[in-house]
Write a protein that holds these residues in place. Structure first.
Motif, PDB file in Angstrom:
ATOM      1  N   VAL A  61       0.861  -1.187   0.000  1.00 22.53           N
ATOM      2  CA  VAL A  61       0.000   0.000   0.000  1.00 22.53           C
ATOM      3  C   VAL A  61       0.893   1.231   0.000  1.00 22.53           C
ATOM      4  CG1 VAL A  61      -1.756   1.317   1.239  1.00 22.53           C
ATOM      5  CG2 VAL A  61      -1.844  -1.188   1.253  1.00 22.53           C
ATOM      6  N   ASP A  62       0.729   2.075  -1.002  1.00 24.12           N
ATOM      7  CA  ASP A  62       1.381   3.381  -1.059  1.00 24.12           C
ATOM      8  C   ASP A  62       0.276   4.429  -1.009  1.00 24.12           C
ATOM      9  OD1 ASP A  62       3.927   2.293  -1.331  1.00 24.12           O
ATOM     10  OD2 ASP A  62       3.854   2.334  -3.514  1.00 24.12           O
ATOM     11  N   GLY A  63       0.267   5.255   0.033  1.00 22.23           N
ATOM     12  CA  GLY A  63      -0.797   6.239   0.191  1.00 22.23           C
ATOM     13  C   GLY A  63      -1.975   5.644   0.931  1.00 22.23           C
ATOM     14  N   VAL A  64      -3.185   5.969   0.493  1.00 26.86           N
ATOM     15  CA  VAL A  64      -4.413   5.654   1.230  1.00 26.86           C
ATOM     16  C   VAL A  64      -5.206   4.552   0.529  1.00 26.86           C
ATOM     17  CG1 VAL A  64      -6.532   6.637   2.164  1.00 26.86           C
ATOM     18  CG2 VAL A  64      -4.486   8.052   2.012  1.00 26.86           C
ATOM     19  N   ALA A  65      -5.563   3.500   1.298  1.00 24.51           N
ATOM     20  CA  ALA A  65      -6.352   2.408   0.729  1.00 24.51           C
ATOM     21  C   ALA A  65      -7.105   1.651   1.812  1.00 24.51           C
ATOM     22  CB  ALA A  65      -5.447   1.441  -0.042  1.00 24.51           C
ATOM     23  N   ASP A  66      -8.282   1.163   1.455  1.00 26.22           N
ATOM     24  CA  ASP A  66      -9.071   0.258   2.281  1.00 26.22           C
ATOM     25  C   ASP A  66      -9.079  -1.093   1.586  1.00 26.22           C
ATOM     26  OD1 ASP A  66      -9.656   2.283   4.050  1.00 26.22           O
ATOM     27  OD2 ASP A  66     -11.740   2.528   3.406  1.00 26.22           O
ATOM     28  N   LEU A  67      -8.744  -2.149   2.344  1.00 31.11           N
ATOM     29  CA  LEU A  67      -8.679  -3.490   1.767  1.00 31.11           C
ATOM     30  C   LEU A  67      -9.499  -4.457   2.603  1.00 31.11           C
ATOM     31  CD1 LEU A  67      -5.364  -2.327   1.826  1.00 31.11           C
ATOM     32  CD2 LEU A  67      -5.577  -3.825  -0.133  1.00 31.11           C
ATOM     33  N   GLU A  68     -10.301  -5.254   1.935  1.00 32.82           N
ATOM     34  CA  GLU A  68     -11.080  -6.295   2.594  1.00 32.82           C
ATOM     35  C   GLU A  68     -10.689  -7.626   1.976  1.00 32.82           C
ATOM     36  OE1 GLU A  68     -15.686  -7.747   3.275  1.00 32.82           O
ATOM     37  OE2 GLU A  68     -15.290  -5.830   2.303  1.00 32.82           O
ATOM     38  N   LEU A  69     -10.148  -8.514   2.797  1.00 27.70           N
ATOM     39  CA  LEU A  69      -9.726  -9.835   2.343  1.00 27.70           C
ATOM     40  C   LEU A  69     -10.545 -10.877   3.091  1.00 27.70           C
ATOM     41  CD1 LEU A  69      -7.225  -7.863   1.918  1.00 27.70           C
ATOM     42  CD2 LEU A  69      -5.874  -9.922   1.805  1.00 27.70           C
ATOM     43  N   ASP A  70     -11.284 -11.686   2.358  1.00 24.27           N
ATOM     44  CA  ASP A  70     -12.124 -12.709   2.951  1.00 24.27           C
ATOM     45  C   ASP A  70     -11.792 -14.047   2.300  1.00 24.27           C
ATOM     46  OD1 ASP A  70     -14.266 -13.414   4.773  1.00 24.27           O
ATOM     47  OD2 ASP A  70     -15.450 -13.830   2.970  1.00 24.27           O
ATOM     48  N   GLN A  71     -11.389 -15.012   3.117  1.00 24.87           N
ATOM     49  CA  GLN A  71     -10.982 -16.330   2.655  1.00 24.87           C
ATOM     50  C   GLN A  71      -9.836 -16.213   1.638  1.00 24.87           C
ATOM     51  OE1 GLN A  71     -14.210 -19.059   1.737  1.00 24.87           O
ATOM     52  NE2 GLN A  71     -15.601 -17.819   2.966  1.00 24.87           N
ATOM     53  N   VAL A  72      -8.781 -15.532   2.078  1.00 22.72           N
ATOM     54  CA  VAL A  72      -7.608 -15.288   1.235  1.00 22.72           C
ATOM     55  C   VAL A  72      -6.381 -15.914   1.887  1.00 22.72           C
ATOM     56  CG1 VAL A  72      -6.056 -13.471   0.376  1.00 22.72           C
ATOM     57  CG2 VAL A  72      -8.544 -13.183   0.213  1.00 22.72           C
ATOM     58  N   ILE A  73      -5.502 -16.471   1.086  1.00 17.21           N
ATOM     59  CA  ILE A  73      -4.188 -16.938   1.516  1.00 17.21           C
ATOM     60  C   ILE A  73      -3.172 -16.008   0.874  1.00 17.21           C
ATOM     61  CG2 ILE A  73      -2.504 -18.810   1.438  1.00 17.21           C
ATOM     62  CD1 ILE A  73      -4.904 -20.747   1.202  1.00 17.21           C
ATOM     63  N   ALA A  74      -2.286 -15.390   1.693  1.00 20.53           N
ATOM     64  CA  ALA A  74      -1.311 -14.435   1.162  1.00 20.53           C
ATOM     65  C   ALA A  74       0.056 -14.679   1.769  1.00 20.53           C
ATOM     66  CB  ALA A  74      -1.764 -13.006   1.450  1.00 20.53           C
ATOM     67  N   GLY A  75       1.078 -14.733   0.938  1.00 20.76           N
ATOM     68  CA  GLY A  75       2.446 -14.897   1.410  1.00 20.76           C
ATOM     69  C   GLY A  75       3.358 -15.358   0.304  1.00 20.76           C
ATOM     70  N   GLY A  76       4.579 -15.668   0.685  1.00 19.90           N
ATOM     71  CA  GLY A  76       5.535 -16.190  -0.285  1.00 19.90           C
ATOM     72  C   GLY A  76       6.909 -15.569  -0.171  1.00 19.90           C
ATOM     73  N   SER A  77       6.967 -14.262   0.051  1.00 23.48           N
ATOM     74  CA  SER A  77       8.255 -13.561   0.055  1.00 23.48           C
ATOM     75  C   SER A  77       8.839 -13.395   1.460  1.00 23.48           C
ATOM     76  CB  SER A  77       8.084 -12.172  -0.571  1.00 23.48           C
ATOM     77  OG  SER A  77       7.260 -11.372   0.263  1.00 23.48           O
ATOM     78  N   GLY A  78       8.056 -13.715   2.482  1.00 21.34           N
ATOM     79  CA  GLY A  78       8.495 -13.479   3.853  1.00 21.34           C
ATOM     80  C   GLY A  78       7.968 -12.177   4.427  1.00 21.34           C
ATOM     81  N   GLN A  79       7.309 -11.364   3.603  1.00 25.17           N
ATOM     82  CA  GLN A  79       6.686 -10.112   4.060  1.00 25.17           C
ATOM     83  C   GLN A  79       5.312 -10.023   3.413  1.00 25.17           C
ATOM     84  OE1 GLN A  79       8.747  -6.503   2.980  1.00 25.17           O
ATOM     85  NE2 GLN A  79       7.250  -5.205   4.000  1.00 25.17           N
TER      86      GLN A  79
END
Length: 185
Positions: A61-79
Motif C-alpha cells: 500500500v502506497d498512500g491511502v487504501a481500504d482493503l477487505e480480504l475474505d478467505q484469502v491466503i497471502a504470502g511467499g516472500s516473507g513479508q
C-alpha cells in the motif's frame, strides 16, 4: 519484471476480485498493490483467492487504501504487508491502510513505514504466521490467531502495535526464560 505487480488499483479505483490466484515473480513485485491519495481513496475487496510473490511485500500500500480480504491466503516472500507514503511528483501522501482480514491466512512480516499508519482487523479465525519483526498502528484480534514462528539462531521476532484489542484472539509466543532449563518454562 521488476515492480510488475500482479494486481494494481490506484487513484480512487475500486477492485473487486473473487476466486483468483495471483502470483508476482519479479523483483519487488507485489501480488496486490494499492495506491491512493486522501482525495482519491483506493478500495479493494478480495475473496476466496490466493496471493503469492517472490520478492517484496505480497500486499503493498502506497498512500491511502481500504482493503477487505475474505478467505484469502497471502504470502511467499516473507513479508505479507508493506504500508508506505505515496510520492507523486513531490506531492507526498502518508500511507494509511485499513485492512479487514476475515477467515484468511497471511504469512510473513508486516511493516509500516515511519509517518504512515496501518490498521489491521483480524476476525473469524484468521491466521497470521508471523515470521519476522513487524509493526502496525492498530491491531484487533477477534477470534483469530497470531502465531510467532520459532526463533532462528536465537533471534526472536517482535510485533510492535500502538493500539491492540483482543476479543477471544490468541497470540502464540516463543519464550526464553533465564534459568531452570530454558528455552521455556
Amino acid at each position: 519484471g521488476e515492480a510488475a505487480h500482479g494486481l494494481l488499483a490506484r487513484d480512487g479505483g475500486r477492485l473487486d476480485v473473487l476466486d483468483a490466484s495471483i502470483r508476482a515473480s519479479g523483483q519487488d513485485s507485489s501480488a496486490l498493490h494499492a495506491q491512493g491519495r486522501a482525495d482519491a481513496l483506493t478500495e479493494i475487496s478480495l475473496g476466496n483467492s490466493v496471493l503469492s510473490n517472490a520478492s517484496g511485500a505480497t500486499l503493498g500500500v502506497d498512500g491511502v487504501a481500504d482493503l477487505e480480504l475474505d478467505q484469502v491466503i497471502a504470502g511467499g516472500s516473507g513479508q505479507w504487508l508493506q504500508v508506505d507514503a505515496l510520492d507523486e511528483a513531490g506531492v507526498v501522501t502518508p500511507g494509511l491502510a485499513n485492512i479487514d482480514l476475515g477467515k484468511s491466512l497471511v504469512s510473513g512480516s508486516a511493516l509500516t513505514e515511519v509517518g504512515s499508519a496501518s490498521h489491521l482487523n483480524m476476525r473469524d479465525t484468521s491466521f497470521w504466521q508471523l515470521t519476522g519483526d513487524s509493526n502496525l498502528t492498530s491491531l484487533r484480534n477477534d477470534a483469530s490467531l497470531i502465531d510467532f514462528s520459532a526463533p532462528l539462531a536465537g533471534a526472536f521476532k517482535r510485533l510492535t502495535v500502538h493500539d491492540y484489542h483482543g476479543a477471544n484472539g490468541t497470540i502464540a509466543l516463543n519464550t526464553h526464560l533465564y534459568d531452570d532449563a530454558p528455552p521455556s518454562d
